[in-house]
Write an enzyme that holds these catalytic residues in place. Structure first.
Site, mmCIF file in Angstrom:
data_model
loop_
_atom_site.group_PDB
_atom_site.id
_atom_site.type_symbol
_atom_site.label_atom_id
_atom_site.label_comp_id
_atom_site.label_asym_id
_atom_site.label_seq_id
_atom_site.Cartn_x
_atom_site.Cartn_y
_atom_site.Cartn_z
ATOM 1 N N ASP A 502 -16.240 42.325 -13.745
ATOM 2 C CA ASP A 502 -17.627 42.765 -13.727
ATOM 3 C C ASP A 502 -18.425 41.471 -13.725
ATOM 4 O O ASP A 502 -18.303 40.660 -14.627
ATOM 5 C CB ASP A 502 -17.922 43.587 -14.986
ATOM 6 C CG ASP A 502 -19.397 43.941 -15.119
ATOM 7 O OD1 ASP A 502 -20.202 43.380 -14.365
ATOM 8 O OD2 ASP A 502 -19.725 44.770 -15.972
ATOM 9 N N LYS A 503 -19.248 41.255 -12.706
ATOM 10 C CA LYS A 503 -19.881 39.946 -12.530
ATOM 11 C C LYS A 503 -20.811 39.575 -13.685
ATOM 12 O O LYS A 503 -21.020 38.411 -13.972
ATOM 13 C CB LYS A 503 -20.689 39.923 -11.225
ATOM 14 C CG LYS A 503 -21.914 40.822 -11.235
ATOM 15 C CD LYS A 503 -22.701 40.715 -9.943
ATOM 16 C CE LYS A 503 -23.934 41.583 -9.956
ATOM 17 N NZ LYS A 503 -24.907 41.232 -11.005
#
Length: 650
Positions: A502-503
């Site tokens: 998840d960035k």
């Protein structure tokens, strides 16, 4: 209409006592439901961003109607709920995996217990047949094992008045480590007394006896618990080996056995304690109290006292105490603690609070809020949609805690190995003790040989290798800011072929920056930036702060910037202000389609589409009837992100 139809029903409504979709009761429910005439197939639909876990029921339309399916599902769920009870308790007294496993097996042996799992993170989970056993009996057995509990679940189990206390001993949770180190110190003292002094041998033996007492304190108790559960485990073998060493006069060998074994247990306890404290810190994201308005009266009360439908007042920059939806006020909310979104989300009131309360899952994201998130600059009032123990944050904490029951492949292998190895060694020792019956030798010689085999076979490496490896891995990851939930997830890392990030806040800074400035035809970049900075200087929105900071940097020190006034927020769309006597609007493309007036030109639309396709948050600026251009903002990658990805590939 086709004969095969489907309906999705919320799992928590059908089985209100079931903690999650992985519970074995869901399988029982699905099997019973599929036995109903006309029901073809039943499966679980995972939760989405805006939907809870649902049960998907495929049925034959020629045999059943929609109302029939719903009625059968409710009846089946009610029957199962009446028959099977669920307990999910937080406990003190499960310091490490072996003890947790012993407690779980002891519970599973109780008549009426269908499933039982205990985790070294301090969680006990039990499914039981209500007609055959009461929760009080399960609690009594835990007390016999020196495990003290406090309910974590919901529903009828919450009424138990159980206190939580530390069981580890006089030094709290450090007792086991202090005892282990004390055993090591006593062992070294005994060696040094024998090597460096002329004191009688009894002085060294006295030191070794102290090492026995400190190193064997927890080991003897675990061996006793294992025997009560009907199992011979490595704890028992270590105790017998140490006693055998003492019988041979090899006090030093016995002391070092117990020291190493107790140190391994203490290290594992320490590692799991770190994970448990991380879970507790997650649970503390939500505030303990909330300002609630009931019958026109405002009062501060514990979040546990909040009920569905209460109106809670949240001040600027405060944490939200409950899941719900906004009924008054507008703000932006930092949802990163729960959803991971790096940019605060604008919130506005629902159009119909009564309808929203009747169906909270249908509330749109711009009105829905979560416990543990952080309010922005605006004061809001929210209606509570879920109790404290049913909030999104509470479910996350439960899932993380339950994940602690997972054991690594190596741990499972050593468990199986122990079950064969320990009885085999004890059997061999017993046969060696019977050697005088077949051989012409004194019993003392046979006893010596049997004890030597017992001491040599004591698997110190097996006992301490896994917990030591878990400790070093967990501690190393923690120093880098990564929480690893025990040996299972840690060992699984070694076999990964793909890794998804998840960035937000992982590969990125978690702070928006202006990445693109695209003036419209005939407009200079300085004009676009100057107008945008003038407007956003009046706002306290996080995106506005990014525009002001990066815009001024691009313009350069001392660049002239106009003065704007009369800022008004258009929640979820943008802002408007007066700039040089002209109305100016800055926000999403959708805002201008709703405002009317001059239509966005083609080049502006194309720029917005291109930047949005590249992951940017876009802002369009119109001054009067003239479009000045588009700004693109993005959460930018960390400096080391590219290097990290390259290292992981390697």
């Amino acid at each position: 209409m086709a004969p095969d139809e489907t309906v999705q029903l919320e799992l928590s409504v059908l089985l209100p006592d079931v903690p999650d979709s992985e519970d074995s009761c869901v399988e029982r429910f699905s099997a019973r439901l599929q036995d109903s005439d006309g029901v073809e197939r039943v499966h679980v639909e995972p939760a989405g961003d805006a939907t809870p876990v649902r049960l998907c029921i495929h049925y034959d339309r020629s045999k059943l109607g929609l109302d029939d399916v719903r009625r059968i599902a409710r009846q089946t769920g009610a029957q199962l709920t009446d028959q099977v009870g669920h307990l999910l308790w937080g406990v003190e007294g499960l310091g490490y995996a072996r003890r947790a496993r012993t407690v779980g097996e002891r519970l599973r042996r109780l008549d009426g217990v269908l499933e039982a799992e205990a985790s070294s993170a301090g969680v006990v989970r039990v499914e039981y047949d209500r007609s055959r056993i009461e929760p009080e009996r399960i609690e009594e057995v835990l007390r016999e094992l020196d495990v003290v509990l406090a309910p974590r679940g919901s529903g009828e189990e919450e009424h138990h008045d159980c206190c939580t206390r530390e069981r580890e001993g006089v030094f709290g949770e450090r007792t086991e480590m202090i005892f282990a180190l004390g055993a090591g110190a006593a062992y070294l003292t005994g060696l040094l007394l024998g090597w460096l002094t002329d004191l009688p041998e009894g002085a060294s033996i006295a030191a070794y006896v102290v090492a026995y007492a400190l190193g064997g304190w927890f080991t003897v108790r675990e061996a006793f618990d294992s025997l009560r559960a009907g199992r011979f485990e490595v704890d028992f073998l270590m105790v017998v080996a140490a006693l055998g060493a003492a019988a041979l006069g090899k006090w030093a060998e016995g002391a070092v056995l117990l020291f190493l074994f107790s140190l391994g247990h203490a290290l594992e306890h320490y590692a799991m304690g770190r994970a448990r404290r991380a879970i507790e810190a997650l649970a503390e994201l939500a505030p303990k109290t909330a300002l609630v308005r009931r019958d026109g009266v405002e009062a501060e009360m514990p979040v546990e006292s909040i009920v569905v439908g209460d109106v809670v007042i949240v001040r600027p920059n405060g944490r939200l105490p409950a899941d719900g939806f906004v009924v008054e006020g507008e703000t932006s909310v930092d949802q990163a603690p729960v959803t991971g979104e790096s940019i605060p989300v604008d919130k506005r009131p629902v159009a119909d609070p009564d309808a929203a309360l009747a169906d909270p899952d249908a509330v749109t994201p711009e009105s829905r809020v979560f416990a543990g998130t952080i309010n922005g600059a605006g004061a809001i009032e929210l209606a509570v949609a879920r109790r404290n123990d049913e909030s999104t944050l509470a479910r996350v904490v439960e899932l993380v805690a339950e994940a602690e029951t997972q054991r690594s492949p190596t741990q499972r292998f050593t468990d199986r190995f122990e079950r064969v190895f320990v009885p085999s060694v004890l059997t061999l020792v017993g046969l060696l003790l019977l050697a005088p019956l077949a051989l012409d030798e004194p019993f003392g010689d046979s006893f010596y040989r049997a004890m030597a085999v017992l001491v040599a076979a004591s698997p110190c490496a097996l006992a301490i290798s896994t917990p030591s490896a878990v400790l070093s891995g967990v501690a190393r990851a923690a120093r880098s800011g990564v929480l690893v939930k025990g040996g299972g997830p840690l060992e699984n890392l070694g076999g990964l072929s793909a890794l998804a990030f998840d960035k937000t806040g992982t590969l990125t800074e978690g702070k928006p920056r202006v990445t693109d400035v695209v003036p419209a035809g005939g407009v200079e970049e300085a004009e676009l930036l100057s107008a945008a900075v003038a407007i956003e200087r009046l706002s306290d929105h996080p995106l506005a702060a990014a525009v002001v900071r990066d815009g001024q940097q691009r313009l350069g020190k001392g660049a002239p910037i106009e003065e704007a006034e009369g800022l008004e927020a258009i929640t979820g769309r943008g802002v408007k202000a007066v700039l040089g006597g002209e109305p100016a609007h800055l926000g999403s493309l959708a805002m201008f389609e709703e405002l009317g007036g001059a239509e966005p030109p083609g080049d502006v639309r194309e720029t917005v589409a291109r930047l949005a396709g590249e992951g940017r948050t876009t802002m369009v600026l119109r001054r009067g009837e003239r479009y000045l251009g588009v700004l693109g903002l993005m959460d930018t990658p960390r400096e080391r992100a590219r290097e990290l990805i390259r290292d992981l590939h390697a």
